[in-house]
Scaffold this motif. Structure first.
Motif, mmCIF file in Angstrom:
data_model
loop_
_atom_site.group_PDB
_atom_site.id
_atom_site.type_symbol
_atom_site.label_atom_id
_atom_site.label_comp_id
_atom_site.label_asym_id
_atom_site.label_seq_id
_atom_site.Cartn_x
_atom_site.Cartn_y
_atom_site.Cartn_z
ATOM 1 N N ILE A 136 -6.838 -42.382 16.262
ATOM 2 C CA ILE A 136 -6.855 -43.707 15.988
ATOM 3 C C ILE A 136 -6.357 -44.028 14.698
ATOM 4 O O ILE A 136 -6.868 -43.578 13.716
ATOM 5 C CB ILE A 136 -8.371 -44.185 16.200
ATOM 6 N N LYS A 137 -5.246 -44.803 14.791
ATOM 7 C CA LYS A 137 -4.771 -45.409 13.440
ATOM 8 C C LYS A 137 -5.004 -46.803 13.330
ATOM 9 O O LYS A 137 -4.706 -47.733 13.919
ATOM 10 C CB LYS A 137 -3.016 -45.205 13.485
ATOM 11 N N LEU A 138 -6.030 -47.037 12.337
ATOM 12 C CA LEU A 138 -6.263 -48.404 12.325
ATOM 13 C C LEU A 138 -5.475 -49.251 11.159
ATOM 14 O O LEU A 138 -5.999 -49.554 10.212
ATOM 15 C CB LEU A 138 -7.724 -48.394 11.616
ATOM 16 N N ASP A 139 -4.267 -49.363 11.754
ATOM 17 C CA ASP A 139 -3.210 -50.101 10.897
ATOM 18 C C ASP A 139 -2.550 -50.887 12.031
ATOM 19 O O ASP A 139 -2.013 -50.552 13.096
ATOM 20 C CB ASP A 139 -2.238 -49.081 10.445
ATOM 21 N N LEU A 140 -2.499 -52.397 11.519
ATOM 22 C CA LEU A 140 -1.708 -53.418 12.815
ATOM 23 C C LEU A 140 -0.410 -53.022 13.016
ATOM 24 O O LEU A 140 0.234 -53.155 13.918
ATOM 25 C CB LEU A 140 -2.064 -54.671 11.908
ATOM 26 N N ASP A 141 0.369 -52.505 11.895
ATOM 27 C CA ASP A 141 1.712 -52.305 11.981
ATOM 28 C C ASP A 141 2.025 -50.898 13.194
ATOM 29 O O ASP A 141 2.979 -50.700 13.363
ATOM 30 C CB ASP A 141 2.373 -51.869 10.666
ATOM 31 N N THR A 142 0.748 -49.964 12.936
ATOM 32 C CA THR A 142 1.391 -49.008 13.874
ATOM 33 C C THR A 142 0.884 -49.124 15.429
ATOM 34 O O THR A 142 0.970 -48.399 16.221
ATOM 35 C CB THR A 142 0.585 -47.608 13.490
ATOM 36 N N LEU A 143 0.215 -50.356 15.613
ATOM 37 C CA LEU A 143 -0.167 -50.684 17.021
ATOM 38 C C LEU A 143 1.081 -50.973 17.859
ATOM 39 O O LEU A 143 2.084 -51.396 17.216
ATOM 40 C CB LEU A 143 -1.084 -51.800 17.027
ATOM 41 N N SER A 144 1.058 -50.485 19.129
ATOM 42 C CA SER A 144 2.426 -50.830 19.855
ATOM 43 C C SER A 144 2.896 -52.301 20.352
ATOM 44 O O SER A 144 3.423 -52.467 21.306
ATOM 45 C CB SER A 144 2.371 -49.770 21.409
ATOM 46 N N CYS A 164 -9.728 -60.672 23.726
ATOM 47 C CA CYS A 164 -10.200 -60.327 24.710
ATOM 48 C C CYS A 164 -9.324 -59.585 25.626
ATOM 49 O O CYS A 164 -8.218 -59.149 25.279
ATOM 50 C CB CYS A 164 -10.431 -61.664 25.798
ATOM 51 N N GLY A 165 -9.796 -59.127 26.877
ATOM 52 C CA GLY A 165 -8.808 -58.160 27.734
ATOM 53 C C GLY A 165 -10.076 -57.322 28.401
ATOM 54 O O GLY A 165 -11.298 -57.165 28.276
ATOM 55 N N PRO A 166 -9.686 -56.593 29.613
ATOM 56 C CA PRO A 166 -10.410 -55.664 30.328
ATOM 57 C C PRO A 166 -10.969 -54.510 29.396
ATOM 58 O O PRO A 166 -10.473 -54.194 28.132
ATOM 59 C CB PRO A 166 -9.605 -54.942 31.094
ATOM 60 N N THR A 167 -12.020 -53.971 29.661
ATOM 61 C CA THR A 167 -12.515 -52.670 29.171
ATOM 62 C C THR A 167 -11.741 -51.542 28.980
ATOM 63 O O THR A 167 -11.015 -51.501 30.101
ATOM 64 C CB THR A 167 -13.954 -52.277 30.100
ATOM 65 N N GLY A 168 -11.572 -51.094 27.959
ATOM 66 C CA GLY A 168 -10.692 -50.023 27.564
ATOM 67 C C GLY A 168 -9.415 -50.514 27.069
ATOM 68 O O GLY A 168 -8.334 -49.648 27.141
ATOM 69 N N SER A 169 -9.190 -51.794 26.821
ATOM 70 C CA SER A 169 -7.950 -52.228 26.644
ATOM 71 C C SER A 169 -7.432 -52.193 24.965
ATOM 72 O O SER A 169 -6.500 -52.470 24.634
ATOM 73 C CB SER A 169 -7.608 -53.682 27.200
ATOM 74 N N LEU A 202 -3.249 -52.624 28.419
ATOM 75 C CA LEU A 202 -2.564 -51.600 28.163
ATOM 76 C C LEU A 202 -1.609 -50.998 29.316
ATOM 77 O O LEU A 202 -2.071 -50.931 30.348
ATOM 78 C CB LEU A 202 -3.421 -50.339 27.585
ATOM 79 N N LEU A 203 -0.296 -50.797 29.057
ATOM 80 C CA LEU A 203 0.400 -50.689 30.171
ATOM 81 C C LEU A 203 1.050 -49.014 30.134
ATOM 82 O O LEU A 203 1.224 -48.509 28.983
ATOM 83 C CB LEU A 203 1.668 -51.360 30.074
ATOM 84 N N ARG A 204 0.785 -48.338 31.280
ATOM 85 C CA ARG A 204 1.336 -47.066 31.276
ATOM 86 C C ARG A 204 2.828 -46.788 31.061
ATOM 87 O O ARG A 204 3.424 -47.599 31.757
ATOM 88 C CB ARG A 204 0.737 -46.356 32.574
ATOM 89 N N LYS A 205 2.984 -45.852 30.309
ATOM 90 C CA LYS A 205 4.238 -45.540 29.976
ATOM 91 C C LYS A 205 5.119 -44.442 30.782
ATOM 92 O O LYS A 205 4.335 -43.645 30.875
ATOM 93 C CB LYS A 205 4.551 -45.156 28.357
ATOM 94 N N LEU A 206 6.187 -44.646 31.312
ATOM 95 C CA LEU A 206 6.929 -43.323 32.300
ATOM 96 C C LEU A 206 7.004 -42.032 31.369
ATOM 97 O O LEU A 206 7.417 -42.375 30.262
ATOM 98 C CB LEU A 206 8.117 -44.017 32.638
ATOM 99 N N CYS A 207 6.749 -41.124 31.710
ATOM 100 C CA CYS A 207 6.914 -39.774 31.168
ATOM 101 C C CYS A 207 8.308 -39.666 30.824
ATOM 102 O O CYS A 207 9.095 -39.538 31.671
ATOM 103 C CB CYS A 207 6.279 -38.725 31.836
ATOM 104 N N ILE A 258 1.321 -48.281 26.549
ATOM 105 C CA ILE A 258 2.316 -49.534 25.542
ATOM 106 C C ILE A 258 1.051 -50.546 25.534
ATOM 107 O O ILE A 258 0.733 -51.294 26.525
ATOM 108 C CB ILE A 258 3.296 -49.994 26.177
ATOM 109 N N GLY A 259 0.805 -51.142 24.281
ATOM 110 C CA GLY A 259 -0.177 -52.220 24.077
ATOM 111 C C GLY A 259 0.674 -53.515 24.529
ATOM 112 O O GLY A 259 1.934 -53.719 23.604
ATOM 113 N N LEU A 260 0.136 -54.162 25.133
ATOM 114 C CA LEU A 260 0.698 -55.869 25.375
ATOM 115 C C LEU A 260 -0.497 -56.994 24.956
ATOM 116 O O LEU A 260 -1.713 -56.453 24.928
ATOM 117 C CB LEU A 260 0.839 -55.905 26.735
ATOM 118 N N ILE A 261 0.030 -57.764 24.108
ATOM 119 C CA ILE A 261 -0.620 -58.811 23.592
ATOM 120 C C ILE A 261 -0.016 -60.055 23.629
ATOM 121 O O ILE A 261 1.169 -60.230 23.562
ATOM 122 C CB ILE A 261 -1.111 -58.493 22.207
ATOM 123 N N GLU A 262 -0.878 -61.178 24.263
ATOM 124 C CA GLU A 262 -0.421 -62.503 24.296
ATOM 125 C C GLU A 262 -1.478 -63.333 23.352
ATOM 126 O O GLU A 262 -2.521 -63.244 23.403
ATOM 127 C CB GLU A 262 -0.483 -63.087 25.527
#
Length: 418
Positions: free
Chosen positions: A145-153, A176-181, A305-310, A358-362
């Motif tokens: 866990i990196k508690l830094d806004l700039d390191t969030l995706s 807001c968002g689903p559990t585990g987002s 959170l969107l799964r990223k292709l390997c 990958i983190g998504l936010i609106e």
């Protein structure tokens, strides 16, 4: 047993179908640890190494099934004979300081274990089912866990909008968002961004997941009457500048949060909703007057959170012919020379085809147009339309960009976004 002992495992051994029976007997059965201890420890190690967020110990008719939640999806890890179910549950209760004699009522606890020379915390939930007690461990790995806004995706523009609102002296910001987002991670990162010696920050959480240096964190405890609402009333007498509420669940907590934001406090919290506009509607449905939301709310944010292709096994393929129709696209054209990928499968991603998220936010900024709509009681879809016209990018819009970058698939976008 020493809870601080290190338990190590070769990374080549870490996979979701990892426990070969013969190898298990050779590696796990050693003097001092019972089968139950070895079984639980090994699964914990595999979960941490695999980046799992939760471990599920689920009693079945003939066995005890163990599943891991990796990148948001459940996958089966292992099972053992049903005769070990009660001893597994008892062992977890013991290391979590729970009552091993209680088998009827839910229990919550936590413990810490050293994994690869670093401490990892686990939040424990035990509940009785018709086949026995089910245990869920939430993995709280501070090392990841990196508690830094700039390191969030999140995209750069959204981060800047969030920072601009965090710099305001008072008002309310809702996530807001689903559990585990990742809502809690976002709020902790926000607190870390504004934390300074001249700001009094107090939180009320259930439970406190991570300790943040310099922040006063209060754990709610409904069993002794310390609810979010009662804790907030006491916190307001502590002269706070910033208040973070783990979750707004009822009208009492919502009412205090709104009033606090109107009386000179910056309030951060989460609420159960899946869209940025839905968060505002949720407050109104709980009983908060629309004009109060217009006056108090700075912004709402929905995340996923969107799964990223390997990257090691993604396979280039043709763009689906109906992709524009499926997404109802009129403003994005998929060029013929665009590279489109599908999930493959390799040992680096446990043959899933996806690795990491990958983190998504609106973010909906409550500007003068949105305030006017709220004051006249506009519907959810009208608020959303105006917000989009004013520049808000939805979760679906941002997920589509990840397809264009070759980082995810159409199927994953459809799974995560509406």
């Amino acid at each position: 047993m020493d809870n601080n002992e290190d338990y190590k495992i070769d990374k080549e051994d870490v996979s979701l179908g990892m426990l070969n029976k013969e190898e298990e007997k050779k590696e796990m059965f050693s003097e001092g640890d019972s089968f139950t201890e070895k079984f639980v420890k090994r699964l914990i190690i595999v979960a941490v190494e695999s980046g799992a967020s939760d471990i599920f110990f689920e009693p079945q008719e003939e066995d005890m099934r163990v599943r891991l939640r990796v990148d948001g999806l459940l996958c089966e890890a292992e099972s053992c004979s049903v005769k070990y179910s009660s001893s597994i549950v008892s062992y977890i209760k013991v290391i979590s300081s729970l009552d091993i004699a209680e088998h009827r009522f839910p229990q919550d606890g936590r413990f810490r274990m050293q994994i690869n020379s670093k401490p990892v915390d686990f939040r424990v939930s035990v509940i009785a089912t018709n086949l026995g007690e089910k245990v869920v461990l939430r993995v709280l790995d501070k090392g990841n866990i990196k508690l830094d806004l700039d390191t969030l995706s999140f995209d750069t523009q959204s981060i800047e909008v969030l920072k601009a609102n965090l710099r305001k002296p008072y008002g309310m910001i809702i996530v807001c968002g689903p559990t585990g987002s990742g809502k809690t991670t976002t709020l902790y990162s926000a607190l870390n961004y504004i934390d300074s010696v001249d700001i009094n920050i107090v939180t009320v959480e259930d439970p406190v997941e991570y300790q943040i240096s310099g922040v006063n964190q209060v754990a709610a405890n409904e069993q002794i009457g310390l609810t979010f609402a009662s804790a907030l009333r006491s916190i307001l007498r502590q002269d706070p500048d910033v208040i973070m509420i783990g979750e707004i669940r009822d009208i009492d907590t919502a009412d205090i949060a709104v009033k606090a934001s109107l009386t000179g406090h910056l309030v951060l919290s989460t609420i159960h909703a899946t869209t940025a506009t839905g968060a505002i509607v949720r407050f109104i449905n709980m009983g908060i007057e629309p004009f109060l939301m217009a006056s108090s709310c700075l912004a709402t944010a929905a995340q996923a959170l969107l799964r990223k292709l390997c990257p090691d096994c993604k396979v280039e393929t043709d763009i689906p012919d109906n992709i524009e129709e499926i997404f109802n696209l009129s403003n994005i054209s998929f060029q013929q020379d665009l590279k489109y990928y599908k999930a493959g499968g390799c040992r680096f991603c446990n043959n899933i085809g996806y690795k990491g998220r990958i983190g998504l936010i609106e973010i909906l900024v409550v500007d003068s147009d949105i305030k006017e709509l709220l004051n006249r009681g506009a519907a959810d879809m009208e608020i959303k339309s105006v917000a989009i016209a004013n520049g808000m990018k939805t979760l679906r819009d941002k997920a589509l960009l990840q397809i264009l970058k070759g980082d995810t698939t159409m199927e994953e976008v459809l799974r995560v976004t509406i």
